[in-house]
Design a protein around this motif. Sequence first.
Motif, PDB file in Angstrom:
ATOM      1  N   ASN A   1       0.828  -1.211   0.000  1.00 34.39           N
ATOM      2  CA  ASN A   1       0.000   0.000   0.000  1.00 34.39           C
ATOM      3  C   ASN A   1       0.863   1.263   0.000  1.00 34.39           C
ATOM      4  N   ALA A   2       1.953   1.229   0.758  1.00 35.29           N
ATOM      5  CA  ALA A   2       2.843   2.391   0.823  1.00 35.29           C
ATOM      6  C   ALA A   2       3.502   2.652  -0.530  1.00 35.29           C
ATOM      7  N   VAL A   3       3.956   1.590  -1.181  1.00 36.27           N
ATOM      8  CA  VAL A   3       4.594   1.740  -2.498  1.00 36.27           C
ATOM      9  C   VAL A   3       3.588   2.269  -3.508  1.00 36.27           C
ATOM     10  N   GLU A   4       2.379   1.716  -3.505  1.00 39.92           N
ATOM     11  CA  GLU A   4       1.351   2.191  -4.427  1.00 39.92           C
ATOM     12  C   GLU A   4       1.040   3.664  -4.191  1.00 39.92           C
ATOM     13  N   ALA A   5       0.944   4.053  -2.918  1.00 41.08           N
ATOM     14  CA  ALA A   5       0.655   5.444  -2.587  1.00 41.08           C
ATOM     15  C   ALA A   5       1.794   6.358  -3.022  1.00 41.08           C
ATOM     16  N   LEU A   6       3.044   5.916  -2.818  1.00 38.11           N
ATOM     17  CA  LEU A   6       4.195   6.715  -3.212  1.00 38.11           C
ATOM     18  C   LEU A   6       4.230   6.895  -4.729  1.00 38.11           C
ATOM     19  N   LEU A   7       4.015   5.816  -5.467  1.00 35.51           N
ATOM     20  CA  LEU A   7       4.010   5.913  -6.926  1.00 35.51           C
ATOM     21  C   LEU A   7       2.891   6.831  -7.406  1.00 35.51           C
TER      22      LEU A   7
ATOM     23  N   GLY B   1      14.326   0.364  14.991  1.00 33.45           N
ATOM     24  CA  GLY B   1      13.225   0.635  14.074  1.00 33.45           C
ATOM     25  C   GLY B   1      13.452   1.920  13.311  1.00 33.45           C
ATOM     26  N   THR B   2      14.099   2.889  13.951  1.00 33.31           N
ATOM     27  CA  THR B   2      14.378   4.167  13.296  1.00 33.31           C
ATOM     28  C   THR B   2      15.333   3.976  12.125  1.00 33.31           C
ATOM     29  N   THR B   3      16.381   3.179  12.347  1.00 34.69           N
ATOM     30  CA  THR B   3      17.357   2.924  11.286  1.00 34.69           C
ATOM     31  C   THR B   3      16.724   2.141  10.149  1.00 34.69           C
ATOM     32  N   ARG B   4      15.998   1.089  10.491  1.00 33.56           N
ATOM     33  CA  ARG B   4      15.351   0.281   9.447  1.00 33.56           C
ATOM     34  C   ARG B   4      14.347   1.105   8.652  1.00 33.56           C
ATOM     35  N   SER B   5      13.595   1.949   9.349  1.00 35.58           N
ATOM     36  CA  SER B   5      12.629   2.801   8.667  1.00 35.58           C
ATOM     37  C   SER B   5      13.326   3.751   7.705  1.00 35.58           C
ATOM     38  N   TRP B   6      14.459   4.341   8.137  1.00 41.21           N
ATOM     39  CA  TRP B   6      15.208   5.246   7.260  1.00 41.21           C
ATOM     40  C   TRP B   6      15.677   4.518   6.009  1.00 41.21           C
ATOM     41  N   VAL B   7      16.216   3.307   6.183  1.00 37.88           N
ATOM     42  CA  VAL B   7      16.722   2.532   5.042  1.00 37.88           C
ATOM     43  C   VAL B   7      15.586   2.218   4.071  1.00 37.88           C
ATOM     44  N   ILE B   8      14.457   1.758   4.602  1.00 36.57           N
ATOM     45  CA  ILE B   8      13.323   1.393   3.738  1.00 36.57           C
ATOM     46  C   ILE B   8      12.783   2.610   3.003  1.00 36.57           C
ATOM     47  N   VAL B   9      12.539   3.689   3.730  1.00 36.21           N
ATOM     48  CA  VAL B   9      11.977   4.892   3.107  1.00 36.21           C
ATOM     49  C   VAL B   9      12.920   5.441   2.042  1.00 36.21           C
ATOM     50  N   SER B  10      14.216   5.484   2.335  1.00 35.54           N
ATOM     51  CA  SER B  10      15.191   6.003   1.373  1.00 35.54           C
ATOM     52  C   SER B  10      15.241   5.141   0.116  1.00 35.54           C
ATOM     53  N   ALA B  11      15.233   3.825   0.294  1.00 32.61           N
ATOM     54  CA  ALA B  11      15.281   2.924  -0.862  1.00 32.61           C
ATOM     55  C   ALA B  11      14.011   3.032  -1.696  1.00 32.61           C
ATOM     56  N   MET B  12      12.848   3.032  -1.034  1.00 31.79           N
ATOM     57  CA  MET B  12      11.582   3.123  -1.763  1.00 31.79           C
ATOM     58  C   MET B  12      11.475   4.436  -2.535  1.00 31.79           C
ATOM     59  N   GLU B  13      11.898   5.520  -1.887  1.00 27.38           N
ATOM     60  CA  GLU B  13      11.833   6.833  -2.539  1.00 27.38           C
ATOM     61  C   GLU B  13      12.734   6.865  -3.778  1.00 27.38           C
TER      62      GLU B  13
ATOM     63  N   TRP C   1      11.955   5.183 -11.280  1.00 32.68           N
ATOM     64  CA  TRP C   1      11.003   4.500 -12.165  1.00 32.68           C
ATOM     65  C   TRP C   1      10.077   5.515 -12.834  1.00 32.68           C
ATOM     66  N   VAL C   2       9.572   6.459 -12.067  1.00 35.87           N
ATOM     67  CA  VAL C   2       8.654   7.457 -12.629  1.00 35.87           C
ATOM     68  C   VAL C   2       9.368   8.297 -13.688  1.00 35.87           C
ATOM     69  N   LEU C   3      10.617   8.676 -13.440  1.00 34.14           N
ATOM     70  CA  LEU C   3      11.324   9.550 -14.370  1.00 34.14           C
ATOM     71  C   LEU C   3      11.904   8.810 -15.574  1.00 34.14           C
ATOM     72  N   GLU C   4      12.368   7.579 -15.363  1.00 33.58           N
ATOM     73  CA  GLU C   4      13.032   6.851 -16.449  1.00 33.58           C
ATOM     74  C   GLU C   4      12.080   5.979 -17.250  1.00 33.58           C
ATOM     75  N   ARG C   5      10.986   5.555 -16.653  1.00 33.37           N
ATOM     76  CA  ARG C   5      10.022   4.657 -17.298  1.00 33.37           C
ATOM     77  C   ARG C   5      10.707   3.476 -17.986  1.00 33.37           C
ATOM     78  N   PRO C   6      11.440   2.671 -17.201  1.00 33.38           N
ATOM     79  CA  PRO C   6      12.066   1.482 -17.787  1.00 33.38           C
ATOM     80  C   PRO C   6      10.986   0.470 -18.198  1.00 33.38           C
ATOM     81  N   ALA C   7      11.430  -0.570 -18.883  1.00 30.83           N
ATOM     82  CA  ALA C   7      10.479  -1.590 -19.356  1.00 30.83           C
ATOM     83  C   ALA C   7      10.088  -2.513 -18.203  1.00 30.83           C
ATOM     84  N   ILE C   8       9.556  -1.929 -17.174  1.00 33.35           N
ATOM     85  CA  ILE C   8       9.096  -2.660 -15.989  1.00 33.35           C
ATOM     86  C   ILE C   8       7.677  -2.182 -15.707  1.00 33.35           C
ATOM     87  N   ARG C   9       6.746  -3.116 -15.726  1.00 30.22           N
ATOM     88  CA  ARG C   9       5.360  -2.739 -15.451  1.00 30.22           C
ATOM     89  C   ARG C   9       5.223  -2.237 -14.019  1.00 30.22           C
TER      90      ARG C   9
END
Length: 198
Positions: free
Chosen positions: A93-99, A150-162, A168-176
């Motif tokens: 849900n978070a990834v969908e919302a971010l995208l 949890g703070t460190t893990r959250s930072w890593v996850i949020v940074s990677a997802m962002e 993906w949004v800017l490059e539009r690779p051949a990934i659905r």
Amino acid sequence: MRKEPRQERSRQMVERIVTAGRSVLARDGYARFVTTRVAEEAGISPGSLYQYFRDKDELLTVLMERYWAETGDRVAASLADRLNDPPDRLIRNAVEALLFALEHDSQLLRVVVEEVPPRYSEAHLHALRRRIQDLGSAYLAGRAPGERSGTTRSWVIVSAMEALSVRWVLERPAIRREELIEELTVLATNYMAGAPTT
């Protein structure tokens, strides 16, 4: 420091200028973003614009504040009500919302990321990340208390997802879109569940 307008008519004029500024920035890019173009887009004189914004810098600062706040609102709203979900569903849900938030105006995102100097966005982007990281930290603390921060893990996850979502949004690779959501969900879920290394 810009004064907030008190009268309804003044607030409407500020909104008109901000909307016009956003359109000009997305359409023309940072290098061609000037107050005369914004005034023309808003259908007002440059003098009228200067009654509400001192200069281009002040207008850009407000535009970036609004842009990142809106993006954060979209993502945080999808997370806040789902903190009891299992990790894979919450992350999906978070990834969908971010995208969705990043795709909402991908042309403006491109200009913001690739052209606008970081000084206009840094504080606002940091506040957005902090909001989402705080939600993630609260989720992780409740689900996986222990030695791993949890703070460190959250930072890593949020940074990677962002980072991956923006690319993906800017490059539009051949990934659905659905493939990307699935991969990011697996990546984050496995990371959250993984044992700490020694």
